[in-house]
Design a protein around this motif. Structure first.
Motif, short mmCIF file in Angstrom:
data_model
loop_
_atom_site.label_atom_id
_atom_site.label_comp_id
_atom_site.label_asym_id
_atom_site.label_seq_id
_atom_site.Cartn_x
_atom_site.Cartn_y
_atom_site.Cartn_z
N LEU A 19 -6.01 -1.90 -6.24
CA LEU A 19 -5.18 -3.01 -6.72
C LEU A 19 -6.01 -4.24 -7.05
CD1 LEU A 19 -2.42 -2.80 -3.96
CD2 LEU A 19 -2.33 -1.83 -6.26
N ASP A 20 -5.56 -4.98 -8.06
CA ASP A 20 -6.20 -6.24 -8.42
C ASP A 20 -5.64 -7.40 -7.60
OD1 ASP A 20 -7.86 -5.13 -10.40
OD2 ASP A 20 -6.23 -5.23 -11.87
N ALA A 61 0.09 1.31 -10.04
CA ALA A 61 -1.25 1.66 -9.55
C ALA A 61 -1.14 2.40 -8.21
CB ALA A 61 -2.11 0.42 -9.41
N LEU A 62 -0.25 1.95 -7.34
CA LEU A 62 -0.07 2.65 -6.07
C LEU A 62 0.52 4.04 -6.27
CD1 LEU A 62 1.22 -0.11 -3.61
CD2 LEU A 62 -0.99 1.05 -3.61
N ASP A 63 1.49 4.16 -7.17
CA ASP A 63 2.07 5.48 -7.46
C ASP A 63 1.00 6.43 -7.99
OD1 ASP A 63 4.56 4.59 -6.66
OD2 ASP A 63 5.41 4.53 -8.69
N GLU A 64 0.12 5.92 -8.82
CA GLU A 64 -0.96 6.76 -9.34
C GLU A 64 -1.91 7.16 -8.21
OE1 GLU A 64 -4.68 6.43 -12.44
OE2 GLU A 64 -2.84 5.34 -12.92
N GLU A 70 2.54 13.71 -9.68
CA GLU A 70 2.18 15.11 -9.43
C GLU A 70 2.97 15.71 -8.27
OE1 GLU A 70 -2.11 15.52 -9.01
OE2 GLU A 70 -2.35 13.71 -10.23
N GLY A 71 3.80 14.90 -7.62
CA GLY A 71 4.61 15.39 -6.52
C GLY A 71 3.89 15.47 -5.18
N LEU A 72 2.69 14.90 -5.08
CA LEU A 72 1.96 14.95 -3.81
C LEU A 72 2.64 14.04 -2.79
CD1 LEU A 72 -0.53 16.32 -2.59
CD2 LEU A 72 -1.81 14.25 -3.15
N TYR A 73 2.99 12.83 -3.21
CA TYR A 73 3.73 11.89 -2.38
C TYR A 73 4.94 11.43 -3.18
CZ TYR A 73 -0.03 11.29 1.02
OH TYR A 73 -0.96 11.49 1.99
N ARG A 74 5.91 10.90 -2.46
CA ARG A 74 7.01 10.23 -3.13
C ARG A 74 7.25 8.90 -2.45
NH1 ARG A 74 12.64 11.45 -1.18
NH2 ARG A 74 13.07 10.64 -3.24
N ARG A 75 7.69 7.95 -3.25
CA ARG A 75 7.97 6.61 -2.74
C ARG A 75 9.45 6.52 -2.41
NH1 ARG A 75 8.63 1.82 -6.38
NH2 ARG A 75 7.33 3.00 -7.80
N VAL A 76 9.73 6.10 -1.18
CA VAL A 76 11.11 5.89 -0.75
C VAL A 76 11.25 4.44 -0.30
CG1 VAL A 76 11.43 8.31 -0.09
CG2 VAL A 76 10.67 6.65 1.64
N THR A 77 12.47 3.98 -0.19
CA THR A 77 12.74 2.62 0.24
C THR A 77 13.55 2.66 1.53
OG1 THR A 77 12.76 1.91 -2.07
CG2 THR A 77 13.73 0.42 -0.48
N VAL A 78 13.13 1.84 2.49
CA VAL A 78 13.82 1.76 3.78
C VAL A 78 14.08 0.30 4.12
CG1 VAL A 78 12.79 3.93 4.59
CG2 VAL A 78 11.68 1.75 5.13
N PRO A 79 15.02 0.03 5.03
CA PRO A 79 15.27 -1.35 5.43
C PRO A 79 14.04 -1.99 6.09
CG PRO A 79 17.06 0.09 6.16
CD PRO A 79 15.95 0.98 5.66
N GLU A 89 13.96 -4.83 2.05
CA GLU A 89 13.51 -3.44 2.02
C GLU A 89 12.01 -3.37 1.83
OE1 GLU A 89 17.25 -1.09 0.07
OE2 GLU A 89 15.84 -2.02 -1.32
N ALA A 90 11.45 -2.23 2.25
CA ALA A 90 10.04 -1.95 2.03
C ALA A 90 9.91 -0.52 1.50
CB ALA A 90 9.25 -2.09 3.34
N ALA A 91 8.91 -0.31 0.69
CA ALA A 91 8.61 1.03 0.20
C ALA A 91 7.72 1.74 1.22
CB ALA A 91 7.90 0.95 -1.15
N VAL A 92 7.84 3.07 1.25
CA VAL A 92 7.01 3.92 2.10
C VAL A 92 6.68 5.16 1.29
CG1 VAL A 92 6.89 5.26 4.24
CG2 VAL A 92 8.21 3.14 4.18
N TYR A 93 5.43 5.59 1.35
CA TYR A 93 5.03 6.83 0.68
C TYR A 93 5.05 7.97 1.69
CZ TYR A 93 3.64 4.21 -3.43
OH TYR A 93 3.65 3.41 -4.56
#
Length: 144
Positions: A19-20, A61-64, A70-79, A89-93
């Motif tokens: 990340l920049d 950039a984080l998703d990449e 490619e389905g290795l990880y997925r991003r979900v959102t939680v409280p 909310e926050a994202a979690v991989y």
């Protein structure tokens, strides 16, 4: 966006390679999922995981980096439980344990994992994660 990080992204040198622009908000705990090791760290149902809350707008950039496409990880959102002025909310991989050779089982729809499949593979993993997050009190708490 705030992201709960628990593996390599807790290391400032690694994040600076990806990340920049980012800031660590502080230490945090993810409740309802615990850390499991595999080719890369991932999460499995139950328990809790210590990590850090990272803030950035560079989600592509984080998703990449996490190889979401490619389905290795997925991003979900939680409280997110944090003081006023923070997002709700926050994202979690979450990584696919079958693809990461990690010892993790996501329960079937009934929640007991008794359907004989470890994770159901492919879209089965996505569905099981979604159902677990809908049923369980999974969330992130920013440390005071």
């Amino acid at each position: 966006m705030d992201i709960f990080v628990y593996g390599t992204l807790t290391e400032p040198d690694r994040v600076a390679e990806v990340l920049d622009s980012y800031v660590y908000v502080g230490p945090a705990t993810l409740f309802g999922l615990h850390l499991v090791e595999g080719r890369y760290p991932t999460l499995a149902p139950g328990g809790e995981t210590g990590g850090r809350l990272l803030r950035t707008e560079e989600m592509d950039a984080l998703d990449e980096y996490e190889r979401v496409g490619e389905g290795l990880y997925r991003r979900v959102t939680v409280p997110l439980d944090a003081p006023d002025g923070h997002p709700d909310e926050a994202a979690v991989y979450v990584g696919d344990p079958d693809r990461l050779d990690a010892d993790a089982t996501w329960p079937d729809e009934g929640g007991d994992g008794s359907d004989g499949e470890r994770n159901g593979g492919g879209s089965g993993f996505t569905d099981r994660v979604d159902r677990y997050l809908e049923r369980e009190a999974v969330g992130v708490r920013l440390a005071p």
